[in-house]
Design a protein around this motif. Structure first.
Motif, PDB file in Angstrom:
ATOM      1  N   LEU A 189      16.146 -33.083  -0.893  1.00 35.41           N
ATOM      2  CA  LEU A 189      17.169 -32.141  -0.450  1.00 35.41           C
ATOM      3  C   LEU A 189      16.728 -30.780  -0.960  1.00 35.41           C
ATOM      4  CD1 LEU A 189      20.331 -34.052  -1.644  1.00 35.41           C
ATOM      5  CD2 LEU A 189      19.660 -33.709   0.713  1.00 35.41           C
ATOM      6  N   THR A 190      16.594 -29.818  -0.065  1.00 32.51           N
ATOM      7  CA  THR A 190      16.105 -28.523  -0.512  1.00 32.51           C
ATOM      8  C   THR A 190      16.455 -27.420   0.472  1.00 32.51           C
ATOM      9  OG1 THR A 190      14.137 -27.316  -1.253  1.00 32.51           O
ATOM     10  CG2 THR A 190      13.847 -28.848   0.574  1.00 32.51           C
ATOM     11  N   ALA A 191      16.475 -26.222  -0.030  1.00 32.66           N
ATOM     12  CA  ALA A 191      16.651 -25.050   0.832  1.00 32.66           C
ATOM     13  C   ALA A 191      15.297 -24.459   1.197  1.00 32.66           C
ATOM     14  CB  ALA A 191      17.499 -24.005   0.111  1.00 32.66           C
ATOM     15  N   LYS A 195       3.957 -24.809   1.968  1.00 29.29           N
ATOM     16  CA  LYS A 195       3.451 -25.367   0.713  1.00 29.29           C
ATOM     17  C   LYS A 195       4.408 -26.420   0.149  1.00 29.29           C
ATOM     18  CE  LYS A 195       1.985 -24.143  -3.946  1.00 29.29           C
ATOM     19  NZ  LYS A 195       1.872 -23.105  -4.950  1.00 29.29           N
ATOM     20  N   THR A 196       5.712 -26.117   0.139  1.00 30.62           N
ATOM     21  CA  THR A 196       6.695 -27.064  -0.393  1.00 30.62           C
ATOM     22  C   THR A 196       6.731 -28.326   0.455  1.00 30.62           C
ATOM     23  OG1 THR A 196       8.033 -25.261  -1.297  1.00 30.62           O
ATOM     24  CG2 THR A 196       9.130 -27.387  -0.995  1.00 30.62           C
ATOM     25  N   MET A 197       6.698 -28.160   1.774  1.00 32.41           N
ATOM     26  CA  MET A 197       6.743 -29.320   2.655  1.00 32.41           C
ATOM     27  C   MET A 197       5.488 -30.183   2.523  1.00 32.41           C
ATOM     28  SD  MET A 197       8.686 -27.733   5.950  1.00 32.41           S
ATOM     29  CE  MET A 197       8.974 -29.290   6.749  1.00 32.41           C
ATOM     30  N   LEU A 209      17.028 -30.311   4.849  1.00 31.27           N
ATOM     31  CA  LEU A 209      17.193 -28.898   4.504  1.00 31.27           C
ATOM     32  C   LEU A 209      18.659 -28.563   4.266  1.00 31.27           C
ATOM     33  CD1 LEU A 209      14.747 -27.172   6.988  1.00 31.27           C
ATOM     34  CD2 LEU A 209      14.506 -27.365   4.514  1.00 31.27           C
ATOM     35  N   LYS A 210      18.897 -27.814   3.191  1.00 27.42           N
ATOM     36  CA  LYS A 210      20.239 -27.295   2.910  1.00 27.42           C
ATOM     37  C   LYS A 210      20.405 -25.983   3.655  1.00 27.42           C
ATOM     38  CE  LYS A 210      20.140 -28.845  -1.899  1.00 27.42           C
ATOM     39  NZ  LYS A 210      20.196 -28.358  -3.279  1.00 27.42           N
ATOM     40  N   PRO A 211      21.528 -25.685   4.203  1.00 29.06           N
ATOM     41  CA  PRO A 211      22.692 -26.571   4.289  1.00 29.06           C
ATOM     42  C   PRO A 211      22.450 -27.631   5.360  1.00 29.06           C
ATOM     43  CG  PRO A 211      23.160 -24.519   5.426  1.00 29.06           C
ATOM     44  CD  PRO A 211      21.787 -24.379   4.810  1.00 29.06           C
ATOM     45  N   TYR A 212      22.918 -28.822   5.105  1.00 31.88           N
ATOM     46  CA  TYR A 212      22.712 -29.949   5.994  1.00 31.88           C
ATOM     47  C   TYR A 212      24.054 -30.375   6.596  1.00 31.88           C
ATOM     48  CZ  TYR A 212      24.615 -32.190   1.915  1.00 31.88           C
ATOM     49  OH  TYR A 212      25.433 -32.508   0.869  1.00 31.88           O
TER      50      TYR A 212
END
Length: 131
Positions: free
Chosen positions: A82-84, A89-91, A104-107
């Motif tokens: 769960l992330t914004a 790179k993060t993915m 992805l937040k908001p979900y």
């Protein structure tokens, strides 16, 4: 059949409360919560949840991606991030950690439910193929 047990790893109290309500409304049991990566590692060992919902930018000496690698390596439990953060790179780091999902937040509730159900199904298929 017993409901699947989910550990929520999130350091924002309002998000934890919302996740607990939503996850329970889907018919899953809340195994517990953790607000740091250290707590998450301890809780996974102690509670042996069926799935972990993991915030990537969580408090602690390591981030959620690094914690997920440790969880997968030691406990083989599936992790849904769960992330914004949707940057490349993060993915890529999340994918490399063996993520079973990425929300992805908001979900929306539908997105969260789909990610959980897909991850649990994928994990069951993985376990079955190892047998």
């Amino acid at each position: 059949m017993k409901p699947k047990r989910i550990l929520i790893v999130e350091d924002e109290a309002m998000t934890v409360a919302a996740l607990k309500r939503e996850v329970a409304s889907f018919g899953y049991e809340i195994a517990g919560t953790a607000s740091t990566t250290f707590e998450a590692l301890h809780e996974v060992e102690a509670l042996q949840p069926d799935l972990i919902l993991m915030d990537i930018t969580i408090a602690g000496a390591i981030d959620g991606v690094t914690a997920a690698v440790a969880i997968r390596g030691n406990f083989h439990a599936p992790v849904v991030f769960l992330t914004a953060h949707a940057d490349k790179k993060t993915m890529e780091r999340a994918a490399g950690a063996g993520a079973f999902g990425y929300v992805l937040k908001p979900y929306t509730g539908a997105e969260l439910k789909a990610a959980i159900e897909t991850a649990l199904h994928k994990y069951e298929a993985e376990v079955t193929s190892r047998s």
